[in-house]
Write an enzyme that holds these catalytic residues in place. Structure first.
Site, PDB file in Angstrom:
ATOM      1  N   LYS A 119       0.698  -1.064  -0.022  1.00  0.00           N
ATOM      2  CA  LYS A 119      -0.111   0.136   0.203  1.00  0.00           C
ATOM      3  C   LYS A 119       1.017   1.285  -0.161  1.00  0.00           C
ATOM      4  CE  LYS A 119      -3.291  -2.766  -0.088  1.00  0.00           C
ATOM      5  NZ  LYS A 119      -4.337  -3.184   1.127  1.00  0.00           N
TER       6      LYS A 119
HETATM    7  C1  LIG Z   1      -5.327  -4.427   1.416  1.00  0.00           C
HETATM    8  C2  LIG Z   1      -6.805  -4.204   1.644  1.00  0.00           C
HETATM    9  C3  LIG Z   1      -7.605  -4.603   2.732  1.00  0.00           C
HETATM   10  C4  LIG Z   1      -7.096  -5.349   4.001  1.00  0.00           C
HETATM   11  O1  LIG Z   1      -6.048  -4.802   4.284  1.00  0.00           O
HETATM   12  P1  LIG Z   1      -4.860  -5.471   5.541  1.00  0.00           P
HETATM   13  O2  LIG Z   1      -4.344  -4.298   6.031  1.00  0.00           O
HETATM   14  O3  LIG Z   1      -4.075  -6.500   4.592  1.00  0.00           O
HETATM   15  O4  LIG Z   1      -5.672  -6.142   6.274  1.00  0.00           O
HETATM   16  C5  LIG Z   1      -8.796  -4.294   2.445  1.00  0.00           C
HETATM   17  N1  LIG Z   1      -9.725  -3.838   1.520  1.00  0.00           N
HETATM   18  C6  LIG Z   1      -8.951  -3.568   0.210  1.00  0.00           C
HETATM   19  C7  LIG Z   1      -9.339  -3.203  -0.728  1.00  0.00           C
HETATM   20  C8  LIG Z   1      -7.190  -3.739   0.280  1.00  0.00           C
HETATM   21  O5  LIG Z   1      -6.692  -3.466  -0.807  1.00  0.00           O
END
Ligand SMILES: *Cc1c(COP(=O)(O)O)cnc(C)c1O
Length: 379
Positions: free
Chosen positions: A186
């Site tokens: 991210k």
């Molecule tokens: C990465 C992601 C999540 C979950 O995040 P984590 O920190 O990995 O639990 C939820 N929704 C979307 C759209 C994501 O890309």
């Protein structure tokens, strides 16, 4: 190995010496968890997006779960959600005993289609979860109008969209609760981590308690006040995040705007290279947004062949996503193929090309060269 031949992942973190020092400083301090670095990171994200309250948690998934809890989602409640997302966007509804109702996406952006949402509303609908897919904000004005008309809560899964904006308003301020993830792919990372932000003090308070077993005060608050007494008022979880993770987050967020600019420059380089090609096209970017480009997604009828070709050349392409309702677990719950035909058709054609701030123009050129070799090979 020559750099040109190194594996090029679709996304990865950028960590510098300043980040490392920030983490090590916390390791030498008194508080490893639920201490001042957590408060500071919450304040930093709130200041960046313009939100009043932030609750940092162990993951974006935990933050989505906390959002469903805070909104009182439970048995018999329906929550409308996009299928074109990571499973966590819908799983959080099931965690609380609610029922995900999948509404289809728009063909050109793959964002939740407000017209499909309107059709999916029933007397049992309590909330909408929309995902700023790939980093492009949804049509939040249209979604807000539907939510207001039917008295629904509006949740933004903005895990792709930290740093994005819609009509000049930042992701994080576009829904009743917005959720970010700090997983390494991210925009900024804490290793694992997430945050829910809101303007509503009562929702923030409920999420904060939910993060720590549903207990009304934290250990550091009790130490400051000298009191031993605490009460557990709800069934919460241990969704805490550590101080050293948050120190990394606070160090990373200083670099966020530069990284979003870089992601946009690389995305524009892909756009320019793909312009005029019929066989592979980028998704539509709307005028009224600042795209955060978590992902660069293109659409091609030759997806499977191109995927193999790029992977064989050390290029880490991916597919985001298998529509959630097609996963075996959801099929087992009774969701049927054909429920969201636009998302399902897109699923056969989408290809995520590598995009992260440490990439350079020549990495984009390398991807394009392999893509075009495939084009020529077919003539
Ligand atoms: C990465 C992601 C999540 C979950 O995040 P984590 O920190 O990995 O639990 C939820 N929704 C979307 C759209 C994501 O890309």
């Amino acid at each position: 190995m020559h750099k040109q031949d190194a594996f090029l992942p679709y996304g990865r973190q950028s960590i510098d010496e300043e980040d490392i020092r920030a983490v090590v400083d916390v390791l030498r301090s008194d508080w490893l968890t639920t201490g001042p670095a957590v408060d500071r990171f919450e304040a930093d994200v709130c200041a960046y997006v313009g939100a009043a309250h932030g609750v940092a948690m162990s993951s974006g998934t935990a933050a989505l779960h906390a959002a469903m809890f805070a909104l009182g989602i439970g048995k018999g409640d329906e929550v409308i959600v996009t299928p074109m997302t990571f499973a966590a966007s819908a799983n959080c509804i099931l965690y609380q005993g609610g029922m995900p109702v999948f509404a289809d996406v728009e063909a050109d952006t793959l964002l939740l289609d407000p017209a499909a949402v309107e059709v999916a509303v029933t007397p049992h609908t309590r909330a909408i979860i929309a995902v700023d897919y790939a980093g492009q904000p949804c049509d939040w004005d249209a979604l807000r109008a539907i939510a207001d008309k039917h008295h629904l809560a509006l949740v933004a899964d903005s895990c792709h969209a930290l740093g994005a904006s819609y009509k000049g308003r930042k992701a994080g301020t576009l829904a009743d609760i917005s959720v970010f993830s700090f997983h390494p792919v991210k925009h900024i990372t804490t290793g694992e981590g997430g945050m829910a932000v809101t303007q509503d003090a009562a929702l923030a308070q409920r999420m904060r308690a939910f993060r720590g077993h549903g207990i009304t005060t934290t250990a550091s608050q009790r130490e400051k006040s000298g009191a031993w007494f605490y009460e557990m008022t709800d069934l919460g979880y241990n969704y805490r995040i550590t101080d050293f993770q948050c120190a990394l987050g606070s160090s990373q967020i200083k670099k966020l705007d530069g990284w979003i600019d870089k992601r946009n420059r690389l995305a524009h380089a892909y756009d320019a290279a793909l312009a005029g090609q019929d066989a592979i096209r980028p998704l539509t970017r709307r005028e009224e947004v600042r795209h955060a480009y978590h992902l660069y997604v293109a659409r091609t009828p030759d997806r499977d062949a191109l995927f193999q070709r790029l992977r064989a050349n050390g290029i880490g392409v991916n597919v985001h996503y298998v529509p959630v309702h097609l996963h075996p677990f959801y099929q087992g719950l009774g969701y049927k193929k054909g429920l969201c035909p636009v998302a399902e058709a897109a699923y056969g054609q989408i290809l995520t090309l590598p995009l992260w701030p440490g990439m350079e123009k020549n990495d984009v050129e390398r991807v394009i060269t392999v893509l075009q070799a495939e084009e020529r090979g077919k003539e």
